[in-house]
Design a protein around this motif. Structure first.
Motif, PDB file in Angstrom:
ATOM      1  N   ARG A  68       0.846  -1.188   0.000  1.00 19.35           N
ATOM      2  CA  ARG A  68       0.000   0.000   0.000  1.00 19.35           C
ATOM      3  C   ARG A  68       0.884   1.242   0.000  1.00 19.35           C
ATOM      4  O   ARG A  68       1.910   1.265   0.670  1.00 19.35           O
ATOM      5  N   GLY A  69       0.457   2.264  -0.714  1.00 22.34           N
ATOM      6  CA  GLY A  69       1.191   3.516  -0.722  1.00 22.34           C
ATOM      7  C   GLY A  69       2.436   3.442  -1.581  1.00 22.34           C
ATOM      8  O   GLY A  69       2.733   2.436  -2.229  1.00 22.34           O
ATOM      9  N   ARG A  70       3.215   4.551  -1.572  1.00 26.38           N
ATOM     10  CA  ARG A  70       4.403   4.668  -2.404  1.00 26.38           C
ATOM     11  C   ARG A  70       5.514   5.376  -1.652  1.00 26.38           C
ATOM     12  O   ARG A  70       5.270   6.110  -0.700  1.00 26.38           O
ATOM     13  N   GLY A  71       6.746   5.152  -2.093  1.00 27.08           N
ATOM     14  CA  GLY A  71       7.883   5.834  -1.524  1.00 27.08           C
ATOM     15  C   GLY A  71       8.058   5.554  -0.045  1.00 27.08           C
ATOM     16  O   GLY A  71       7.828   4.442   0.426  1.00 27.08           O
ATOM     17  N   ALA A  72       8.470   6.588   0.691  1.00 24.40           N
ATOM     18  CA  ALA A  72       8.734   6.424   2.118  1.00 24.40           C
ATOM     19  C   ALA A  72       7.480   6.086   2.917  1.00 24.40           C
ATOM     20  O   ALA A  72       7.576   5.579   4.031  1.00 24.40           O
ATOM     21  N   GLY A  73       6.293   6.354   2.361  1.00 18.52           N
ATOM     22  CA  GLY A  73       5.050   6.042   3.070  1.00 18.52           C
ATOM     23  C   GLY A  73       4.479   4.684   2.731  1.00 18.52           C
ATOM     24  O   GLY A  73       3.355   4.372   3.133  1.00 18.52           O
ATOM     25  N   ALA A  74       5.214   3.852   2.016  1.00 19.31           N
ATOM     26  CA  ALA A  74       4.709   2.537   1.623  1.00 19.31           C
ATOM     27  C   ALA A  74       4.581   1.619   2.830  1.00 19.31           C
ATOM     28  O   ALA A  74       5.349   1.702   3.792  1.00 19.31           O
ATOM     29  N   GLN A  75       3.588   0.745   2.772  1.00 17.49           N
ATOM     30  CA  GLN A  75       3.366  -0.258   3.813  1.00 17.49           C
ATOM     31  C   GLN A  75       3.124  -1.611   3.168  1.00 17.49           C
ATOM     32  O   GLN A  75       2.568  -1.703   2.067  1.00 17.49           O
ATOM     33  N   VAL A  76       3.548  -2.645   3.867  1.00 20.62           N
ATOM     34  CA  VAL A  76       3.310  -4.015   3.431  1.00 20.62           C
ATOM     35  C   VAL A  76       2.245  -4.613   4.348  1.00 20.62           C
ATOM     36  O   VAL A  76       2.439  -4.686   5.566  1.00 20.62           O
ATOM     37  N   ALA A  77       1.118  -4.989   3.782  1.00 18.21           N
ATOM     38  CA  ALA A  77       0.026  -5.613   4.548  1.00 18.21           C
ATOM     39  C   ALA A  77       0.122  -7.131   4.421  1.00 18.21           C
ATOM     40  O   ALA A  77       0.454  -7.650   3.351  1.00 18.21           O
TER      41      ALA A  77
ATOM     42  N   ARG B  72      -6.030 -15.582  13.726  1.00 18.80           N
ATOM     43  CA  ARG B  72      -5.622 -14.961  12.461  1.00 18.80           C
ATOM     44  C   ARG B  72      -5.700 -13.445  12.641  1.00 18.80           C
ATOM     45  O   ARG B  72      -6.739 -12.920  13.058  1.00 18.80           O
ATOM     46  N   VAL B  73      -4.607 -12.730  12.303  1.00 17.29           N
ATOM     47  CA  VAL B  73      -4.570 -11.277  12.462  1.00 17.29           C
ATOM     48  C   VAL B  73      -4.070 -10.649  11.164  1.00 17.29           C
ATOM     49  O   VAL B  73      -3.257 -11.226  10.441  1.00 17.29           O
ATOM     50  N   ARG B  74      -4.590  -9.433  10.877  1.00 15.70           N
ATOM     51  CA  ARG B  74      -4.186  -8.668   9.695  1.00 15.70           C
ATOM     52  C   ARG B  74      -3.347  -7.484  10.155  1.00 15.70           C
ATOM     53  O   ARG B  74      -3.820  -6.639  10.940  1.00 15.70           O
ATOM     54  N   LEU B  75      -2.092  -7.409   9.690  1.00 13.28           N
ATOM     55  CA  LEU B  75      -1.156  -6.408  10.166  1.00 13.28           C
ATOM     56  C   LEU B  75      -0.526  -5.662   8.994  1.00 13.28           C
ATOM     57  O   LEU B  75      -0.631  -6.084   7.839  1.00 13.28           O
ATOM     58  N   THR B  76       0.133  -4.550   9.296  1.00 21.03           N
ATOM     59  CA  THR B  76       0.888  -3.803   8.299  1.00 21.03           C
ATOM     60  C   THR B  76       2.280  -3.519   8.840  1.00 21.03           C
ATOM     61  O   THR B  76       2.475  -3.370  10.057  1.00 21.03           O
ATOM     62  N   GLU B  77       3.237  -3.461   7.937  1.00 20.51           N
ATOM     63  CA  GLU B  77       4.620  -3.184   8.287  1.00 20.51           C
ATOM     64  C   GLU B  77       5.129  -2.024   7.448  1.00 20.51           C
ATOM     65  O   GLU B  77       5.026  -2.048   6.209  1.00 20.51           O
ATOM     66  N   PRO B  78       5.660  -0.956   8.058  1.00 21.38           N
ATOM     67  CA  PRO B  78       6.203   0.149   7.265  1.00 21.38           C
ATOM     68  C   PRO B  78       7.340  -0.329   6.365  1.00 21.38           C
ATOM     69  O   PRO B  78       8.156  -1.175   6.759  1.00 21.38           O
ATOM     70  N   TRP B  79       7.424   0.241   5.157  1.00 14.14           N
ATOM     71  CA  TRP B  79       8.488  -0.082   4.206  1.00 14.14           C
ATOM     72  C   TRP B  79       9.088   1.226   3.697  1.00 14.14           C
ATOM     73  O   TRP B  79       8.843   1.636   2.568  1.00 14.14           O
ATOM     74  N   PRO B  80       9.866   1.907   4.536  1.00 12.58           N
ATOM     75  CA  PRO B  80      10.406   3.206   4.138  1.00 12.58           C
ATOM     76  C   PRO B  80      11.405   3.121   2.998  1.00 12.58           C
ATOM     77  O   PRO B  80      11.699   4.118   2.352  1.00 12.58           O
ATOM     78  N   GLY B  81      11.959   1.928   2.732  1.00 11.90           N
ATOM     79  CA  GLY B  81      12.940   1.775   1.662  1.00 11.90           C
ATOM     80  C   GLY B  81      12.338   1.490   0.307  1.00 11.90           C
ATOM     81  O   GLY B  81      13.066   1.147  -0.634  1.00 11.90           O
ATOM     82  N   ALA B  82      11.025   1.642   0.164  1.00 15.01           N
ATOM     83  CA  ALA B  82      10.386   1.360  -1.122  1.00 15.01           C
ATOM     84  C   ALA B  82      10.936   2.289  -2.195  1.00 15.01           C
ATOM     85  O   ALA B  82      11.037   3.504  -1.991  1.00 15.01           O
ATOM     86  N   PRO B  83      11.319   1.784  -3.372  1.00 14.09           N
ATOM     87  CA  PRO B  83      11.858   2.644  -4.427  1.00 14.09           C
ATOM     88  C   PRO B  83      10.776   3.517  -5.034  1.00 14.09           C
ATOM     89  O   PRO B  83       9.583   3.229  -4.931  1.00 14.09           O
ATOM     90  N   VAL B  84      11.222   4.609  -5.688  1.00 12.76           N
ATOM     91  CA  VAL B  84      10.275   5.520  -6.321  1.00 12.76           C
ATOM     92  C   VAL B  84       9.768   4.945  -7.639  1.00 12.76           C
ATOM     93  O   VAL B  84       8.593   5.077  -7.972  1.00 12.76           O
ATOM     94  N   LEU B  85      10.662   4.298  -8.381  1.00 12.48           N
ATOM     95  CA  LEU B  85      10.286   3.749  -9.683  1.00 12.48           C
ATOM     96  C   LEU B  85      11.007   2.430  -9.883  1.00 12.48           C
ATOM     97  O   LEU B  85      12.224   2.397 -10.086  1.00 12.48           O
TER      98      LEU B  85
END
Length: 325
Positions: free
Chosen positions: A179-188, A231-244
C-alpha cells in the motif's frame, strides 16, 4: 565540590536502575482496575507480585488460584467475577469474549459461591477460584481471563493456562500486498497461528528490483502475541520502497520453535504523476482501439462490396421505309 558530584552520580545510577527494571518488567498491566477498585493475582507463596495468572496441569485435573480485589472508595462495592475466553482481535489486540460466548478455557474457571463479592470501604479481599481441565482437553495453551465487573464496567486479568502434552509451534503468512508509495509505503499481510501454543513472531522483508536488491526490513519483533488458532491482519512500514521500480518482495516470519514461513508478492512502484499519466494513456488507448477497429472494418467492407455491372450503350436503330431520296 565532591558531594554534588557524588549525588549526581548516585542519581544517574538510580535512573539507570529504574529504566532497567522497567525494561525487564513483563508487558501489560499488572492489574485490572475500575472506578474505585482493582483486581490482580494474589501474591504467591514468596510474597512476590504477579502480573498475570499462570496455571499448568494435565487433562482431568483441577487447579486452584486466588484473585485479590481492593475497594479504594469510601463506600461498599459489589463486584461480580467470571471466566472468559481470550482471543486476538483483527489487528492483534488481546480481547475477551462475553459470558455466553466463552465456551473454551473461560468456561473451565469457576468462583462457586464467590462469583459475587461485597467489599467494605477501603478493604482488600482475596477470592479463590478453580480451573477444571476437562479429561478430553487438548494439550497446549488455552488463553483465558478472569473478568471483574461493577456498575457496568468490566476489566480482566490474563490467565496463561497450559494443558500438558505435545506442543506444536506453527504459523503461516498470507495475503501479502503493498500500500502507498515511496517512504510512506506499507506491506500488509495476514499471520495465522496453526499450532497449539502462543507465538511471539518476528518479521523480515527482502526486496529485489529490476536492477538488484533494494532496501527491505531487517528482522524485528511483531508487536502482537499470536494466540493459538488465531488470524490477524497487520501492516509493516516499508520506508525503503523505491520511487520507480518493479520489485519482488519476500516476507519471512519466524517464531521460537516454529519453522520459518515465507510469502512473496510483486509490486510496481511508480510516482503518482507517472502512474496517473500511464493510466490515462492506457485508458485513451483502450478508448481509441474500438474506434480504429470500426474504421478498419468499414474500409474492408467498402473494398469487398461487389460492384454492379455497367449498362451497355445501345446503337439507335433506323427504320427502313423503302422511300427513295
Amino acid at each position: 565540590m565532591p558531594v554534588p558530584c557524588a549525588r549526581t552520580h548516585l542519581a544517574r545510577l538510580l535512573i539507570l536502575f529504574l529504566l532497567t527494571a522497567a525494561a525487564a518488567a513483563p508487558a501489560g498491566p499488572a492489574a485490572a482496575d475500575g472506578p474505585g477498585w482493582t483486581a490482580e493475582p494474589a501474591a504467591g507463596t514468596a510474597g512476590a507480585a504477579r502480573p498475570y495468572f499462570y496455571l499448568a496441569g494435565t487433562a482431568g485435573t483441577v487447579l486452584e488460584d486466588r484473585v485479590a480485589l481492593s475497594n479504594t472508595t469510601g463506600h461498599e462495592l459489589t463486584l461480580t467475577l467470571r471466566g472468559a475466553d481470550a482471543y486476538n482481535e483483527a489487528d492483534g489486540a488481546f480481547a475477551v469474549r462475553p459470558a455466553r460466548q466463552s465456551t473454551g478455557a473461560g468456561s473451565w474457571i469457576s468462583f462457586g459461591a464467590a462469583a459475587t463479592v461485597r467489599i467494605p470501604p477501603r478493604t482488600r479481599a482475596v477470592v479463590p477460584f478453580t480451573v477444571t481441565l476437562p479429561p478430553a482437553s487438548p494439550p497446549g495453551h488455552h488463553p483465558a481471563a478472569v473478568v471483574v465487573a461493577e456498575a457496568g464496567h468490566e476489566a480482566g486479568v490474563r490467565v496463561h493456562l497450559r494443558v500438558g502434552g505435545p506442543t506444536l509451534a506453527a504459523l503461516t503468512v498470507e495475503g501479502v500486498s503493498v500500500r502507498g508509495r515511496g517512504a510512506g509505503a506499507q506491506v500488509a499481510y495476514t499471520l495465522v497461528n496453526r499450532g497449539n501454543v502462543a507465538l511471539a513472531p518476528e518479521l523480515s522483508i527482502r526486496a529485489e528490483g529490476l536492477f538488484g536488491p533494494v532496501p527491505g526490513r531487517s528482522a524485528r519483533a511483531v508487536p502482537v502475541e499470536l494466540l493459538p488458532g488465531q488470524r490477524v491482519r497487520l501492516t509493516e512500514p516499508w520506508p525503503g520502497a523505491p520511487v520507480l521500480d518493479d520489485v519482488d518482495l519476500t516476507l519471512t516470519v519466524t517464531a521460537p520453535g516454529a519453522a520459518p514461513a515465507t510469502a512473496a508478492v510483486s509490486a510496481w512502484c511508480a510516482p503518482w504523476g507517472i502512474s496517473a499519466r500511464t493510466g490515462a494513456g492506457l485508458l485513451a488507448l483502450a478508448g481509441a482501439a474500438p474506434a480504429a477497429l470500426l474504421l478498419v472494418r468499414a474500409r474492408r467492407t467498402r473494398r469487398e462490396r461487389p460492384v454492379a455491372p455497367a449498362q451497355e450503350e445501345r446503337t439507335p436503330e433506323h427504320e427502313l421505309t423503302g422511300a427513295t431520296t
